[in-house]
Design a protein around this motif. Structure first.
Motif, mmCIF file in Angstrom:
data_model
loop_
_atom_site.group_PDB
_atom_site.id
_atom_site.type_symbol
_atom_site.label_atom_id
_atom_site.label_comp_id
_atom_site.label_asym_id
_atom_site.label_seq_id
_atom_site.Cartn_x
_atom_site.Cartn_y
_atom_site.Cartn_z
ATOM 1 N N MET A 75 0.810 -1.140 -0.042
ATOM 2 C CA MET A 75 0.067 -0.101 0.054
ATOM 3 C C MET A 75 0.831 1.254 0.017
ATOM 4 O O MET A 75 0.501 2.088 -0.893
ATOM 5 N N LEU A 76 2.002 1.213 0.781
ATOM 6 C CA LEU A 76 2.760 2.430 0.911
ATOM 7 C C LEU A 76 3.429 2.873 -0.431
ATOM 8 O O LEU A 76 3.328 4.069 -0.703
ATOM 9 N N ASN A 77 3.655 2.011 -1.299
ATOM 10 C CA ASN A 77 4.245 2.170 -2.607
ATOM 11 C C ASN A 77 3.318 2.886 -3.510
ATOM 12 O O ASN A 77 3.761 3.960 -4.137
ATOM 13 N N PHE A 78 2.102 2.568 -3.570
ATOM 14 C CA PHE A 78 0.885 3.242 -4.386
ATOM 15 C C PHE A 78 0.820 4.478 -3.792
ATOM 16 O O PHE A 78 0.709 5.425 -4.484
ATOM 17 N N LEU A 79 0.463 4.713 -2.405
ATOM 18 C CA LEU A 79 0.167 5.966 -1.898
ATOM 19 C C LEU A 79 1.158 6.845 -1.984
ATOM 20 O O LEU A 79 0.899 8.120 -2.428
ATOM 21 N N LEU A 80 2.499 6.568 -1.832
ATOM 22 C CA LEU A 80 3.664 7.666 -2.330
ATOM 23 C C LEU A 80 3.582 7.938 -3.711
ATOM 24 O O LEU A 80 3.773 8.957 -3.670
ATOM 25 N N ILE A 147 1.312 9.568 4.158
ATOM 26 C CA ILE A 147 -0.244 9.380 4.016
ATOM 27 C C ILE A 147 -1.023 10.038 4.776
ATOM 28 O O ILE A 147 -1.913 10.769 4.283
ATOM 29 N N ALA A 148 -1.000 10.310 6.101
ATOM 30 C CA ALA A 148 -1.654 11.161 6.764
ATOM 31 C C ALA A 148 -1.447 12.682 6.569
ATOM 32 O O ALA A 148 -2.361 13.493 6.318
ATOM 33 N N VAL A 149 -0.316 13.162 6.375
ATOM 34 C CA VAL A 149 0.035 14.439 6.076
ATOM 35 C C VAL A 149 -0.566 14.851 4.637
ATOM 36 O O VAL A 149 -1.172 15.930 4.740
ATOM 37 N N LEU A 150 -0.454 14.069 3.768
ATOM 38 C CA LEU A 150 -1.032 14.451 2.416
ATOM 39 C C LEU A 150 -2.407 14.430 2.416
ATOM 40 O O LEU A 150 -3.213 15.288 1.647
ATOM 41 N N GLY A 151 -3.165 13.486 3.131
ATOM 42 C CA GLY A 151 -4.548 13.462 3.190
ATOM 43 C C GLY A 151 -5.231 14.583 3.984
ATOM 44 O O GLY A 151 -6.168 15.191 3.542
ATOM 45 N N PHE A 289 -7.276 8.336 -12.213
ATOM 46 C CA PHE A 289 -6.894 6.874 -11.872
ATOM 47 C C PHE A 289 -6.220 6.957 -10.427
ATOM 48 O O PHE A 289 -6.660 6.318 -9.574
ATOM 49 N N TRP A 290 -5.183 7.961 -10.633
ATOM 50 C CA TRP A 290 -4.338 7.847 -9.374
ATOM 51 C C TRP A 290 -5.075 8.477 -8.142
ATOM 52 O O TRP A 290 -4.572 8.369 -6.943
ATOM 53 N N GLU A 291 -5.805 9.512 -8.174
ATOM 54 C CA GLU A 291 -6.630 9.958 -7.244
ATOM 55 C C GLU A 291 -7.718 8.960 -6.846
ATOM 56 O O GLU A 291 -7.684 8.916 -5.458
ATOM 57 N N LEU A 292 -8.400 8.255 -7.540
ATOM 58 C CA LEU A 292 -9.156 7.159 -7.131
ATOM 59 C C LEU A 292 -8.268 6.063 -6.505
ATOM 60 O O LEU A 292 -8.702 5.540 -5.297
ATOM 61 N N ILE A 293 -7.166 5.490 -6.770
ATOM 62 C CA ILE A 293 -6.271 4.765 -5.912
ATOM 63 C C ILE A 293 -5.875 5.421 -4.694
ATOM 64 O O ILE A 293 -6.001 4.567 -3.651
ATOM 65 N N ASP A 294 -5.552 6.693 -4.673
ATOM 66 C CA ASP A 294 -5.185 7.238 -3.164
ATOM 67 C C ASP A 294 -6.480 7.170 -2.175
ATOM 68 O O ASP A 294 -6.212 6.764 -1.364
#
Length: 414
Positions: A75-80, A147-151, A289-294
């Motif tokens: 998960m971290l790889n996709f989110l980063l 993940i927390a910071v960007l969100g 696509f990447w916004e949805l994945i995020d």
């Protein structure tokens, strides 16, 4: 198939909790989903006294998923990558010195500050935690969670330059933090570790620079392929292959997978999908696509953080030391920002309001919990996991919900 069933349940719950949050709580999605999951966890504990099988079955679903492996290895790889692909490299370049300092030197300062203060104060609560384990906690809790910071920063009203500092730091500090944590963890296990300056420096260079270079190579290579094809389906597949295949390469080379994803995302986001040779429709598909994945993975991650409460049955026995840890972590964060801000000649002066925002905006999240869960079973693991959970929940809920209000109050109006 058990892993598939577990993820199916988590996806269903994430969608239901996201709906409830948007419909009723109206909180930032990550915070709302986590709070609902925590409430459900506590309800399950109460119902478990009446229907023990209910609590046992749901706990088994969570235990089937290795949170550390799932987050750190997938998960971290996709989110980063999803976070980095939307960051403007020119904005990041303007803040390069603060980002470099806060993602490296500050992590080390924070580790030793938190470990030392905690070791000094814990005896007042009649808790005997060896100094090396205090440092271990300092290492796993020091990196701000990207993940927390960007969100949270998406909805916080902070100046662009300040947002870039906090977001940039959170994206890049994992490489340093993982090396520091790994070295200290081996010391707690009595392993023969070479802690000479040369060896530690080589570990940092290999992890950090190796990951960054690999990401740049992957980003440039995939960007060139995307320019020649310019098909949105192929472009999406190319970005997926960068994340999934890139992690496998980084893992086999023993370099930083997170930093590989960050640098690849930055290159693709700035030199790939912004190229004039790529059609606007392709860029739009990539963004969506990447916004949805995020959004999907964030919902699952914070759902998992909320449900981790079920796997720490004695967490509330540590409420006093948990509250102490919250204060100590904030103190360590302050020192890790204040000392470099006063000693290093940055281009812009860091006044106290800015430092306060940087301290309060340094959120902790799933990365810290994953590192805590990776500690080998022993007499101090439950204590470290429990206080980590207290700090993470406080960070996400209290700091996350108030960072925007604090910025409006302490920063000058523009």
């Amino acid at each position: 198939m058990e892993l598939y069933y577990s993820f199916s349940v988590l996806i269903v719950l994430a969608s239901i909790f996201s709906y409830l949050n948007i419909r009723y709580l109206k909180l930032p999605s990550t915070i709302g989903v986590m709070l609902i999951a925590m409430f459900v966890s506590m309800a399950l504990v109460v119902l478990g006294n009446i229907y023990p099988a209910l609590l046992r079955d749901f706990s088994e679903i969570l235990k089937d998923v290795d949170f550390t492996e799932v987050l750190m290895g997938a998960m971290l790889n996709f989110l980063l990558f999803a976070g980095a692909i939307h960051i403007n490299l020119s904005d990041l370049r303007e803040q390069k010195l603060p980002v470099i300092v806060f993602s490296s030197i500050s992590v080390v300062i924070s580790t030793f500050a938190i470990g030392s203060i905690l070791f000094y104060l814990l005896p007042y609560l009649s808790i005997d935690l060896p100094f090396i384990y205090c440092l271990l906690f300092g290492a796993l809790i020091s990196p701000t969670d990207p993940i927390a910071v960007l969100g949270i920063l998406k909805g916080a009203n902070v100046p662009k330059s300040l947002e870039t500092k906090v977001a940039g730091e959170s994206l890049f500090n994992d490489g340093v933090a993982v090396v520091v944590f790994a070295v200290i963890l081996k010391l707690t296990q009595g392993s023969d570790v070479d802690i000479s300056f040369g060896n530690i420096s080589w570990l940092f260079i290999k992890e950090a620079l190796g990951g960054l270079l690999l990401g740049v190579v992957l980003g440039i290579g995939s960007a060139n392929f995307m320019r020649k094809v310019d098909d949105y389906k192929v472009s999406v597949l190319m970005t997926l292959s960068v994340v999934m295949g890139g992690y496998l390469v980084a893992h086999s080379l023993h370099i930083s997978g997170p930093l590989t994803m960050v640098s690849a995302g930055l290159v693709l986001g700035n030199y790939g999908k912004r190229s004039h040779t790529i059609a606007p429709a392709t860029k739009d598909y990539l963004n969506k696509f990447w916004e949805l994945i995020d959004e999907i993975l964030n919902a699952i991650l914070f759902l998992f953080i909320g449900f981790e409460l079920l796997l720490i049955p004695q967490v509330f026995d540590y409420w006093a030391v948990g509250l102490l840890a919250i204060v100590v972590v904030l103190m360590g964060r302050f020192l890790s920002i204040f000392i470099p801000a006063r000693m290093i000649p940055f281009n812009e002066k860091f006044d106290m309001p800015t430092i306060r925002i940087l301290v309060w905006g340094g959120l902790r999240g799933g990365v810290s919990i994953a590192l805590a869960l990776s500690i080998s079973n022993g007499p101090y693991k439950e204590l470290i996991i429990s206080i980590t959970y207290f700090v993470v929940v406080f960070s996400i809920v209290v700091q996350g919900l108030t960072i925007g209000k604090l910025a409006n109050r302490v920063l000058p109006k523009t």
